[in-house]
Each structure stands twice: as C-alpha cells, then as structure tokens.
Design an enzyme around this catalytic site. Sequence first.
Site, short mmCIF file in Angstrom:
data_model
loop_
_atom_site.label_atom_id
_atom_site.label_comp_id
_atom_site.label_asym_id
_atom_site.label_seq_id
_atom_site.Cartn_x
_atom_site.Cartn_y
_atom_site.Cartn_z
N LYS A 82 3.74 34.47 17.57
CA LYS A 82 2.89 35.58 18.02
C LYS A 82 1.48 35.47 17.45
O LYS A 82 0.49 35.54 18.17
CB LYS A 82 3.51 36.93 17.58
CG LYS A 82 4.92 37.16 18.12
CD LYS A 82 5.46 38.51 17.72
CE LYS A 82 5.79 38.66 16.24
NZ LYS A 82 6.86 37.80 15.75
N ARG A 158 8.22 47.96 17.80
CA ARG A 158 9.41 47.17 17.50
C ARG A 158 10.69 47.98 17.65
O ARG A 158 11.76 47.49 17.30
CB ARG A 158 9.36 46.66 16.06
CG ARG A 158 8.37 45.57 15.88
CD ARG A 158 8.56 44.86 14.57
NE ARG A 158 7.36 44.14 14.28
CZ ARG A 158 7.31 42.91 13.84
NH1 ARG A 158 8.41 42.25 13.59
NH2 ARG A 158 6.17 42.33 13.60
N ARG A 193 5.44 27.62 7.10
CA ARG A 193 4.18 28.31 7.41
C ARG A 193 3.31 28.47 6.16
O ARG A 193 3.79 28.78 5.08
CB ARG A 193 4.46 29.68 8.00
CG ARG A 193 3.17 30.50 8.14
CD ARG A 193 3.31 31.75 8.94
NE ARG A 193 4.48 32.52 8.64
CZ ARG A 193 4.94 33.49 9.42
NH1 ARG A 193 4.33 33.77 10.55
NH2 ARG A 193 6.02 34.15 9.08
N ARG A 222 3.58 33.55 2.59
CA ARG A 222 3.94 34.97 2.62
C ARG A 222 5.18 35.25 1.78
O ARG A 222 6.09 34.43 1.74
CB ARG A 222 4.19 35.40 4.06
CG ARG A 222 2.97 36.01 4.71
CD ARG A 222 3.12 36.23 6.18
NE ARG A 222 4.36 36.88 6.58
CZ ARG A 222 4.63 37.20 7.85
NH1 ARG A 222 3.76 36.92 8.79
NH2 ARG A 222 5.76 37.78 8.16
N ARG A 233 15.22 39.34 8.91
CA ARG A 233 14.20 39.77 9.88
C ARG A 233 14.68 39.51 11.32
O ARG A 233 14.43 40.30 12.22
CB ARG A 233 12.89 39.03 9.61
CG ARG A 233 12.14 39.59 8.41
CD ARG A 233 11.20 38.59 7.78
NE ARG A 233 10.17 38.08 8.64
CZ ARG A 233 9.44 37.00 8.38
NH1 ARG A 233 9.61 36.34 7.24
NH2 ARG A 233 8.51 36.60 9.20
P1 AP5 Z 1 3.30 32.50 13.70
O1 AP5 Z 1 2.33 32.44 14.82
O2 AP5 Z 1 2.80 32.88 12.36
O3 AP5 Z 1 4.57 33.39 14.12
P2 AP5 Z 1 4.72 34.97 14.27
O4 AP5 Z 1 5.57 35.21 15.49
O5 AP5 Z 1 3.40 35.64 14.19
O6 AP5 Z 1 5.62 35.21 12.99
P3 AP5 Z 1 5.69 36.40 11.95
O7 AP5 Z 1 6.59 35.91 10.87
O8 AP5 Z 1 4.32 36.86 11.54
O9 AP5 Z 1 6.42 37.50 12.75
P4 AP5 Z 1 7.18 38.67 12.13
O10 AP5 Z 1 7.36 39.52 13.33
O11 AP5 Z 1 8.39 38.30 11.40
O12 AP5 Z 1 6.19 39.19 11.00
P5 AP5 Z 1 5.13 40.36 10.95
O13 AP5 Z 1 4.05 39.93 10.05
O14 AP5 Z 1 4.78 40.85 12.27
O15 AP5 Z 1 4.02 31.07 13.63
C1 AP5 Z 1 4.98 30.79 12.64
C2 AP5 Z 1 4.85 29.34 12.20
O16 AP5 Z 1 5.20 28.48 13.30
C3 AP5 Z 1 3.43 28.93 11.78
O17 AP5 Z 1 3.49 28.06 10.71
C4 AP5 Z 1 2.85 28.23 13.03
O18 AP5 Z 1 1.90 27.25 12.68
C5 AP5 Z 1 4.09 27.63 13.64
N1 AP5 Z 1 4.03 27.59 15.10
C6 AP5 Z 1 3.58 28.56 15.93
N2 AP5 Z 1 3.70 28.18 17.22
C7 AP5 Z 1 4.26 26.94 17.18
C8 AP5 Z 1 4.65 26.00 18.20
N3 AP5 Z 1 4.49 26.28 19.52
N4 AP5 Z 1 5.22 24.84 17.81
C9 AP5 Z 1 5.39 24.54 16.48
N5 AP5 Z 1 5.04 25.38 15.47
C10 AP5 Z 1 4.48 26.58 15.83
O19 AP5 Z 1 6.01 41.49 10.22
C11 AP5 Z 1 6.42 41.32 8.88
C12 AP5 Z 1 7.23 42.52 8.44
O20 AP5 Z 1 6.42 43.70 8.51
C13 AP5 Z 1 8.47 42.86 9.29
O21 AP5 Z 1 9.58 42.11 8.88
C14 AP5 Z 1 8.61 44.35 9.00
O22 AP5 Z 1 9.23 44.57 7.75
C15 AP5 Z 1 7.17 44.82 8.92
N6 AP5 Z 1 6.67 45.28 10.23
C16 AP5 Z 1 5.80 44.63 11.04
N7 AP5 Z 1 5.60 45.33 12.17
C17 AP5 Z 1 6.35 46.45 12.06
C18 AP5 Z 1 6.58 47.57 12.90
N8 AP5 Z 1 6.01 47.67 14.12
N9 AP5 Z 1 7.42 48.53 12.48
C19 AP5 Z 1 8.01 48.46 11.27
N10 AP5 Z 1 7.85 47.43 10.42
C20 AP5 Z 1 7.03 46.43 10.82
#
Ligand code: AP5
Length: 285
Positions: A82, A158, A193, A222, A233
């Site tokens: 994402k 979410r 990552r 992270r 997660r």
């Molecule tokens: P990356 O682009 O960083 O992936 P991402 O989908 O953004 O992953 P996140 O871990 O950030 O998602 P998440 O939903 O778990 O975390 P968030 O911060 O939102 O890519 C990942 C890796 O893969 C990178 O190294 C990249 O280089 C590589 N990559 C990307 N594309 C690739 C490809 N095509 N091929 C190969 N490699 C690739 O949330 C964190 C926490 O916050 C949650 O667990 C929750 O506790 C809380 N939270 C967040 N939002 C909410 C909400 N709305 N409500 C309640 N709690 C929330």
Amino acid sequence: MASSTAAAAAVTSLLPPPVGAERPVPQGRLLFRASRAGSRPLRLNPARHHGLSPAPRAAKAVEAGKADPLNVMIAGAPASGKGTQCELIKAKYGLVHISAGDLLRAEIATGTDNGKQAKEFMEKGQLVPDEIVVNMVKGRLLQPDAQEKGWLLDGYPRSYSQAMALETLGIRPDIFILLDVPDELLVERVVGRRLDPETGKIYHLKYSPPENEEIASRLTQRFDDTEEKVKLRLQTHYQNIESLVSIYEDVIVKVNGNTTVEGVFGEIEKLLTSSLDKKTEMVGS
Ligand code: AP5
C-alpha cells in the site's frame, strides 16, 4: 461526497461508532475466510475485467478544474504494498496521501497520550480503538488540501464501524483498490522492509535495496515488523476485510500485488486514469 463545509461541521458533532462494532456479513457475500491463510475465494473483478481503460485526458481535466478531484481508498494485507504504491500514485496524480498507520506513528513519535495508547494495540497487531483513529483520520481528510486535490486514504477504513463513520458524512471513494498478495510472501516483505527516516522512502533489503551506503546506514525498521507480529496483523486484516468489501462492493477492484512494483502501479494507473475520465465525462454531460 458531502461538501467539505457541511462535513467539517458534522465531524465535530459526531461521536465515533462503538469500538470494534462489526456488521455480520451476509452468507452469500463471504469473500475471505475470517482467519488467515491459504486461498481466498474473492468474488471481485480483477482489474482487467473492470471494463476500464486508460485515457490521457483525465489528468488535464483535473488541472483545468473541470472535474472533481479523485478520491481513492487503498487496502490490503500488511506489507501488500500500500505505502509503496501510494508514493507512486501521489507523485503522478497529486492526491493527498493520508496513511492511518503513519498518523499513528507520528502520535507515538511525539509522545502524545493517543500515541502511547495506540502503541499498545499496534504491538499486538490489533486495531487501534476507534476513539483514537476515527476523528484523527476524519480531521485530516477534511482539511482543505485533501478536499481540493483529492485524497488517497491508506489503511483506513479497516472495519465496518470506521467505514460507517465516513458513510455518515457522505464520504465515499471513487475507487477502492484492494491489493492481493499471497500470505506466504508477506512475512518476507515485512521482515525485509526498511525505512529512510530522512526521505520517508520505503525500501526492501532484497526487492528494493538502498541506492548507496550512506542511505543504507541510516535505514530503520518498524517496531511491528517482526514475523510474530505480522501474523497477528494478518489475522486482524482477515477478520475485518469482509465487512469493507460489502460496503464498497460497487467501487472495489482487486489488483494483483504479486508482481513488480512497476507492474502493480501499471494496473493501478489504468484504473485511476479511467476513473478520472469517468468523472470528466460526467461533468461534460
Ligand atoms: P509497503 O508498501 O510498506 O506495504 P504496506 O501495505 O504499506 O504495509 P504496512 O505494513 O504499512 O501495512 P499495515 O497495514 O500492516 O501497516 P500500517 O502502518 O497501515 O511494502 C512492504 C514491503 O514490501 C516494503 O519493504 C516494500 O519495499 C516491499 N514491496 C512493496 N511492493 C512490492 C512488490 N510489488 N514486490 C516486492 N516487494 C514489494 O498499520 C500499522 C498498525 O497501525 C496496524 O497494525 C494497526 O495496529 C494500526 N492501524 C493502522 N490503521 C488503523 C486503522 N484504520 N484503525 C485501527 N488501527 C490502525
């Protein structure tokens, strides 16, 4: 979408929905298994079947102020790409990127009470309570830049209750992109990552390595990027995604996230350009 003024007025008077409120998913619409792993009988049209095709004039129309700005939601399992795709979308379409995870990490970094509470849930791979998240995201969404340029909402909503908090304000996306990546690849993506604290750029030690030693030496990881935590997660993701799919079924498109970064973006580009074109046509008709 509601006007920004009306919505901004409404947001201050609305209490967030109850924590973790979930709507039962009708049997016929079960799209994912609630607990992880393995195949997912996703009844969505992949991008190529969405009846969309790229068209170049849309971007021009937005520049000329002829169409409303594009509003996009992007969802997917942890590490499905994402954040990586949002960087590319933002650069091409000029949308305001609003990442719920980034907003929460900013609260943690500044040591606010919300940040302290949020971290406890993030450590466990659980959703942070709506009381913290909902108004935080709505407040950002209703700021003038997001209203004028269009928004790209990453990792929100979410859950059913979070989506309903937007529905109540009449806030809906033009398109809901759901990145689809096999579970077995997600752990590797998470543990590899790294983030550049200076530029915010997302790297991967294997798939997107840093350009030079200087960058490599300052990369950070992270706190929730461990194998153990990503499994939690992922479980949370599967527990909630079905309810979102049913709310946004008219605008949701599944995109294969298991190709190169550029390949995934190519699919997204076709979809967004086509969405912009549709908006332009509506203005012209
Ligand atoms: P990356 O682009 O960083 O992936 P991402 O989908 O953004 O992953 P996140 O871990 O950030 O998602 P998440 O939903 O778990 O975390 P968030 O911060 O939102 O890519 C990942 C890796 O893969 C990178 O190294 C990249 O280089 C590589 N990559 C990307 N594309 C690739 C490809 N095509 N091929 C190969 N490699 C690739 O949330 C964190 C926490 O916050 C949650 O667990 C929750 O506790 C809380 N939270 C967040 N939002 C909410 C909400 N709305 N409500 C309640 N709690 C929330």
